[in-house]
Design a protein around this motif. Structure first.
Motif, PDB file in Angstrom:
ATOM      1  N   SER A 104      30.618 -11.507 -34.598  1.00 49.91           N
ATOM      2  CA  SER A 104      29.600 -11.570 -33.544  1.00 49.91           C
ATOM      3  C   SER A 104      28.154 -11.455 -34.009  1.00 49.91           C
ATOM      4  CB  SER A 104      29.857 -10.461 -32.515  1.00 49.91           C
ATOM      5  OG  SER A 104      29.749  -9.185 -33.115  1.00 49.91           O
ATOM      6  N   ALA A 105      27.892 -10.735 -35.105  1.00 49.16           N
ATOM      7  CA  ALA A 105      26.504 -10.394 -35.432  1.00 49.16           C
ATOM      8  C   ALA A 105      25.642 -11.613 -35.737  1.00 49.16           C
ATOM      9  CB  ALA A 105      26.472  -9.415 -36.598  1.00 49.16           C
ATOM     10  N   LEU A 106      26.025 -12.376 -36.756  1.00 48.35           N
ATOM     11  CA  LEU A 106      25.194 -13.509 -37.156  1.00 48.35           C
ATOM     12  C   LEU A 106      25.162 -14.600 -36.099  1.00 48.35           C
ATOM     13  CD1 LEU A 106      26.001 -13.806 -40.964  1.00 48.35           C
ATOM     14  CD2 LEU A 106      23.899 -13.014 -39.891  1.00 48.35           C
ATOM     15  N   THR A 107      26.303 -14.880 -35.474  1.00 47.07           N
ATOM     16  CA  THR A 107      26.328 -15.932 -34.462  1.00 47.07           C
ATOM     17  C   THR A 107      25.480 -15.553 -33.257  1.00 47.07           C
ATOM     18  OG1 THR A 107      28.377 -14.985 -33.570  1.00 47.07           O
ATOM     19  CG2 THR A 107      28.601 -16.769 -35.164  1.00 47.07           C
ATOM     20  N   SER A 108      25.532 -14.284 -32.848  1.00 47.81           N
ATOM     21  CA  SER A 108      24.750 -13.851 -31.688  1.00 47.81           C
ATOM     22  C   SER A 108      23.257 -13.932 -31.970  1.00 47.81           C
ATOM     23  CB  SER A 108      25.132 -12.418 -31.304  1.00 47.81           C
ATOM     24  OG  SER A 108      26.475 -12.341 -30.921  1.00 47.81           O
ATOM     25  N   GLY A 109      22.835 -13.472 -33.148  1.00 48.20           N
ATOM     26  CA  GLY A 109      21.421 -13.484 -33.469  1.00 48.20           C
ATOM     27  C   GLY A 109      20.833 -14.879 -33.528  1.00 48.20           C
ATOM     28  N   VAL A 110      21.504 -15.773 -34.245  1.00 50.51           N
ATOM     29  CA  VAL A 110      21.005 -17.139 -34.370  1.00 50.51           C
ATOM     30  C   VAL A 110      21.063 -17.866 -33.040  1.00 50.51           C
ATOM     31  CG1 VAL A 110      21.404 -19.361 -35.486  1.00 50.51           C
ATOM     32  CG2 VAL A 110      21.596 -17.257 -36.820  1.00 50.51           C
ATOM     33  N   LEU A 111      22.161 -17.675 -32.279  1.00 47.99           N
ATOM     34  CA  LEU A 111      22.278 -18.322 -30.974  1.00 47.99           C
ATOM     35  C   LEU A 111      21.202 -17.830 -30.018  1.00 47.99           C
ATOM     36  CD1 LEU A 111      23.861 -20.240 -29.155  1.00 47.99           C
ATOM     37  CD2 LEU A 111      25.396 -18.345 -28.577  1.00 47.99           C
ATOM     38  N   SER A 112      20.886 -16.536 -30.099  1.00 49.55           N
ATOM     39  CA  SER A 112      19.822 -15.989 -29.259  1.00 49.55           C
ATOM     40  C   SER A 112      18.481 -16.637 -29.581  1.00 49.55           C
ATOM     41  CB  SER A 112      19.744 -14.473 -29.456  1.00 49.55           C
ATOM     42  OG  SER A 112      18.627 -13.931 -28.796  1.00 49.55           O
ATOM     43  N   ASP A 113      18.208 -16.859 -30.877  1.00 54.05           N
ATOM     44  CA  ASP A 113      16.984 -17.556 -31.270  1.00 54.05           C
ATOM     45  C   ASP A 113      16.951 -18.974 -30.708  1.00 54.05           C
ATOM     46  OD1 ASP A 113      15.916 -15.443 -32.623  1.00 54.05           O
ATOM     47  OD2 ASP A 113      16.504 -16.129 -34.615  1.00 54.05           O
ATOM     48  N   ARG A 114      18.085 -19.645 -30.772  1.00 50.93           N
ATOM     49  CA  ARG A 114      18.128 -21.055 -30.360  1.00 50.93           C
ATOM     50  C   ARG A 114      17.880 -21.223 -28.866  1.00 50.93           C
ATOM     51  NH1 ARG A 114      20.037 -24.711 -34.069  1.00 50.93           N
ATOM     52  NH2 ARG A 114      20.921 -23.845 -35.987  1.00 50.93           N
ATOM     53  N   ILE A 115      18.494 -20.365 -28.052  1.00 51.56           N
ATOM     54  CA  ILE A 115      18.343 -20.524 -26.606  1.00 51.56           C
ATOM     55  C   ILE A 115      17.177 -19.708 -26.052  1.00 51.56           C
ATOM     56  CG2 ILE A 115      20.806 -20.968 -26.385  1.00 51.56           C
ATOM     57  CD1 ILE A 115      21.121 -18.230 -25.132  1.00 51.56           C
ATOM     58  N   GLY A 116      16.590 -18.860 -26.895  1.00 52.70           N
ATOM     59  CA  GLY A 116      15.416 -18.098 -26.480  1.00 52.70           C
ATOM     60  C   GLY A 116      15.708 -17.000 -25.476  1.00 52.70           C
ATOM     61  N   ARG A 117      16.899 -16.446 -25.503  1.00 48.98           N
ATOM     62  CA  ARG A 117      17.271 -15.387 -24.565  1.00 48.98           C
ATOM     63  C   ARG A 117      17.883 -14.208 -25.326  1.00 48.98           C
ATOM     64  NH1 ARG A 117      17.320 -17.212 -19.220  1.00 48.98           N
ATOM     65  NH2 ARG A 117      18.695 -15.517 -18.593  1.00 48.98           N
ATOM     66  N   ARG A 118      17.563 -12.987 -24.874  1.00 52.78           N
ATOM     67  CA  ARG A 118      18.077 -11.770 -25.512  1.00 52.78           C
ATOM     68  C   ARG A 118      18.980 -10.963 -24.576  1.00 52.78           C
ATOM     69  NH1 ARG A 118      16.297 -13.658 -30.369  1.00 52.78           N
ATOM     70  NH2 ARG A 118      14.035 -13.526 -30.621  1.00 52.78           N
ATOM     71  N   LYS A 119      18.545 -10.777 -23.316  1.00 56.74           N
ATOM     72  CA  LYS A 119      19.218  -9.837 -22.429  1.00 56.74           C
ATOM     73  C   LYS A 119      20.685 -10.174 -22.148  1.00 56.74           C
ATOM     74  CE  LYS A 119      16.015  -9.710 -19.143  1.00 56.74           C
ATOM     75  NZ  LYS A 119      15.262  -9.246 -17.965  1.00 56.74           N
ATOM     76  N   PRO A 120      21.063 -11.436 -21.945  1.00 55.96           N
ATOM     77  CA  PRO A 120      22.482 -11.705 -21.672  1.00 55.96           C
ATOM     78  C   PRO A 120      23.400 -11.253 -22.807  1.00 55.96           C
ATOM     79  CG  PRO A 120      21.139 -13.598 -21.079  1.00 55.96           C
ATOM     80  CD  PRO A 120      20.240 -12.655 -21.803  1.00 55.96           C
ATOM     81  N   PHE A 121      22.922 -11.352 -24.035  1.00 58.47           N
ATOM     82  CA  PHE A 121      23.741 -10.942 -25.179  1.00 58.47           C
ATOM     83  C   PHE A 121      23.948  -9.432 -25.195  1.00 58.47           C
ATOM     84  CE2 PHE A 121      22.105 -15.055 -26.389  1.00 58.47           C
ATOM     85  CZ  PHE A 121      23.165 -15.649 -27.052  1.00 58.47           C
ATOM     86  N   ILE A 122      22.906  -8.693 -24.824  1.00 54.33           N
ATOM     87  CA  ILE A 122      23.020  -7.238 -24.817  1.00 54.33           C
ATOM     88  C   ILE A 122      23.957  -6.780 -23.700  1.00 54.33           C
ATOM     89  CG2 ILE A 122      21.727  -5.119 -24.372  1.00 54.33           C
ATOM     90  CD1 ILE A 122      19.448  -6.252 -25.967  1.00 54.33           C
ATOM     91  N   VAL A 123      23.867  -7.421 -22.546  1.00 53.29           N
ATOM     92  CA  VAL A 123      24.775  -7.082 -21.443  1.00 53.29           C
ATOM     93  C   VAL A 123      26.216  -7.390 -21.835  1.00 53.29           C
ATOM     94  CG1 VAL A 123      25.408  -7.626 -19.074  1.00 53.29           C
ATOM     95  CG2 VAL A 123      22.991  -7.377 -19.684  1.00 53.29           C
ATOM     96  N   TRP A 124      26.421  -8.562 -22.432  1.00 51.32           N
ATOM     97  CA  TRP A 124      27.771  -8.936 -22.873  1.00 51.32           C
ATOM     98  C   TRP A 124      28.299  -7.948 -23.907  1.00 51.32           C
ATOM     99  CZ3 TRP A 124      29.619 -10.287 -27.756  1.00 51.32           C
ATOM    100  CH2 TRP A 124      30.911 -10.808 -27.800  1.00 51.32           C
ATOM    101  N   ALA A 125      27.452  -7.559 -24.851  1.00 44.96           N
ATOM    102  CA  ALA A 125      27.863  -6.613 -25.886  1.00 44.96           C
ATOM    103  C   ALA A 125      28.259  -5.279 -25.271  1.00 44.96           C
ATOM    104  CB  ALA A 125      26.725  -6.406 -26.883  1.00 44.96           C
TER     105      ALA A 125
END
Length: 473
Positions: free
Chosen positions: A338-359
């Motif tokens: 999850s770590a690398l994929t989440s970080g790079v994907l967050s950069d690509r779509i420009g969103r942070r909060k949905p990933f933190i809620v999902w985590a």
């Protein structure tokens, strides 16, 4: 420990290109002289800080960028290896050997004393690194000094023969690690633009979890070998940090002026700089609360992990030490996914909060498993899900933190170290409080299930606290 920490970084910068890996990030620690560019009055805020940071960066070659990103990850591996191996296995064994009957309360004392000191250590070290002027730069002296202090005292930890001695030595180890972490974390906003911080944050998150696994494996497999695991982990942090500052030389800060005719701040002014008004900076306050709640939920059960294996799952002392190493590997597997994929994907779509809620949701589900399956299999499933959620969380949280800072420039220099260290209190405060809270809950209820239940409550509240943040999507 230290944040895991630990882990944190500071003032924002302008977005770069929309995609890429950490190796693509423009801006790393320079090697030739370039004096700090004084900000214009309109430069305060993320965009202004970005302009200053980019203007002061003179080496932008991809090889150097990759070395910096990977080097930061390795620094966090070494920090977390000592924290996880020490706090998770070695210190609980020391405490139990000294007084088995009072081990829960004594472990809470040892960890609480150290983490309460860290409440002051990391912000002060971060602020002092901001103000450091040396031929070796602002951050490198604090990284090397912190590593020397932590490694030296950690190597002497097995000589402790009383709870007081264990607590004092661990206190000094934590002071060293916090000075190291405060300086290392400040390198993220120093050198990486906001649009790329998800990638480097993912690498740091990976380093944190690899460090957890390394510490667990070294301490668990060599727990019966006397001083060996202490010496191995002490050598690791020292070698990694020295190699890092040699391979990634910091730019001299001797020519960084404090601004035209700027007076030296008084102690009162220095102390006042650590207060960030929640009314003026509500996003900063919500981010602080979110991390605080998340960390206190995560560490409640982790602090007594070895005792849970022995008293809740029913493993022997030797079996619990060995199984703790397996847990570290399983936790690492979850984070790797999850770590690398989440970080790079967050950069690509420009969103942070949905990933933190999902985590947070995944971590909460993981905390349920030991309640319904109090077996070694249940612990492994719990560890994997916790790693899966924590990997996504830690890879995004650092990026989010750098985007909610007051973004002020003080006397022509970035306050990255200080500001991020303030947010670091959201990690060290719950780490200081959770052992005592957990020990109290276990004593009152007579069992460990309450730690998993309270963990679920706190991580869910942490996810809810992210939602009101307006400056980050």
């Amino acid at each position: 420990m230290t944040d895991v920490d630990r882990t944190t970084a500071s003032a924002g910068s302008t977005p770069g290109t929309a995609s890429g890996t950490p190796g693509d990030v423009p801006g790393t620690i320079g090697s030739t002289a370039a004096s700090l560019v004084a900000p214009t009055p309109g430069s305060a805020g993320p965009a202004g800080i970005a302009a200053v940071a980019e203007a002061t960066d003179v080496s932008v070659g991809p090889p150097r960028l990759r070395r910096l990103s990977i080097g930061l990850a390795l620094v966090y591996v070494s920090i977390l290896a000592i924290n996880s191996g020490g706090l998770g296995i070695l210190i609980p064994n020391l405490v139990a050997d000294i007084d088995e009957a009072s081990k829960i309360g004594n472990l809470a004392i040892v960890t609480t004393v150290a983490f309460l000191a860290n409440v002051f250590a990391q912000p002060i070290a971060g602020a002092l690194s901001d103000a450091t002027r040396s031929r070796f730069g602002r951050r490198s002296p604090w990284m090397v000094g912190g590593a020397l202090l932590a490694a030296g005292f950690f190597a002497g930890l097995p000589l402790a023969s009383s709870i007081v001695t264990v607590a004092l030595i661990w206190l000094v180890v934590q002071l060293g690690l916090n000075a190291l972490q405060a300086a290392a974390t400040a390198l993220v906003p120093d050198r990486f633009p906001a649009a790329k911080r998800g990638g480097v944050s993912g690498l740091i998150g990976l380093g944190i979890t690899v460090g957890n696994a390394v510490g667990a494996v070294v301490a668990g497999s060599a727990s019966g070998a006397g001083a060996l695991p202490y010496l191995v982990l002490a050598a690791l942090v020292l070698v990694v940090v020295v190699v890092f500052v040699v391979v990634n030389p910091d730019r001299s800060s001797l020519d960084e002026a404090a601004g035209p005719a700027a007076p030296r701040p008084t102690f009162r002014e220095f102390a006042r700089g650590f207060w960030v008004s929640p009314r003026k900076h509500p996003d900063f306050a919500w981010a602080f609360a979110a991390r605080f709640l998340m960390v206190i939920g995560f560490y409640g059960a982790q602090t007594f992990g070895l005792y849970i294996l022995r008293d809740y799952i029913g493993l022997s002392d030797a079996a619990s030490n060995a199984f703790a190493a397996q847990i570290g590997v399983v936790l690492l597997l979850g984070v790797l996914i999850s770590a690398l994929t989440s970080g790079v994907l967050s950069d690509r779509i420009g969103r942070r909060k949905p990933f933190i809620v999902w985590a947070s949701v995944v971590m909460a589900i993981g905390l349920v498993v030991p309640l319904v399956m109090p077996t070694t299999t249940g612990i492994l499933i719990y560890s994997f899900l916790l790693g899966l959620g924590f990997g996504a969380y830690i890879s995004i949280d650092l990026a989010l933190m750098t985007e909610v800072l007051p973004a002020s420039l003080t006397s022509g220099a970035s306050s990255a170290g200080r500001d991020l260290a303030i947010l670091g209190l959201a990690t060290t405060l719950p780490q200081a409080l959770s052992p005592s809270i957990a020990a109290g809950l276990v004593s009152v209820t007579g069992g460990y299930p309450v730690l998993f239940i309270s963990g679920i409550v706190f991580v869910v509240l942490g996810a809810l606290a992210v939602i009101p943040i307006k400056s980050v999507r």
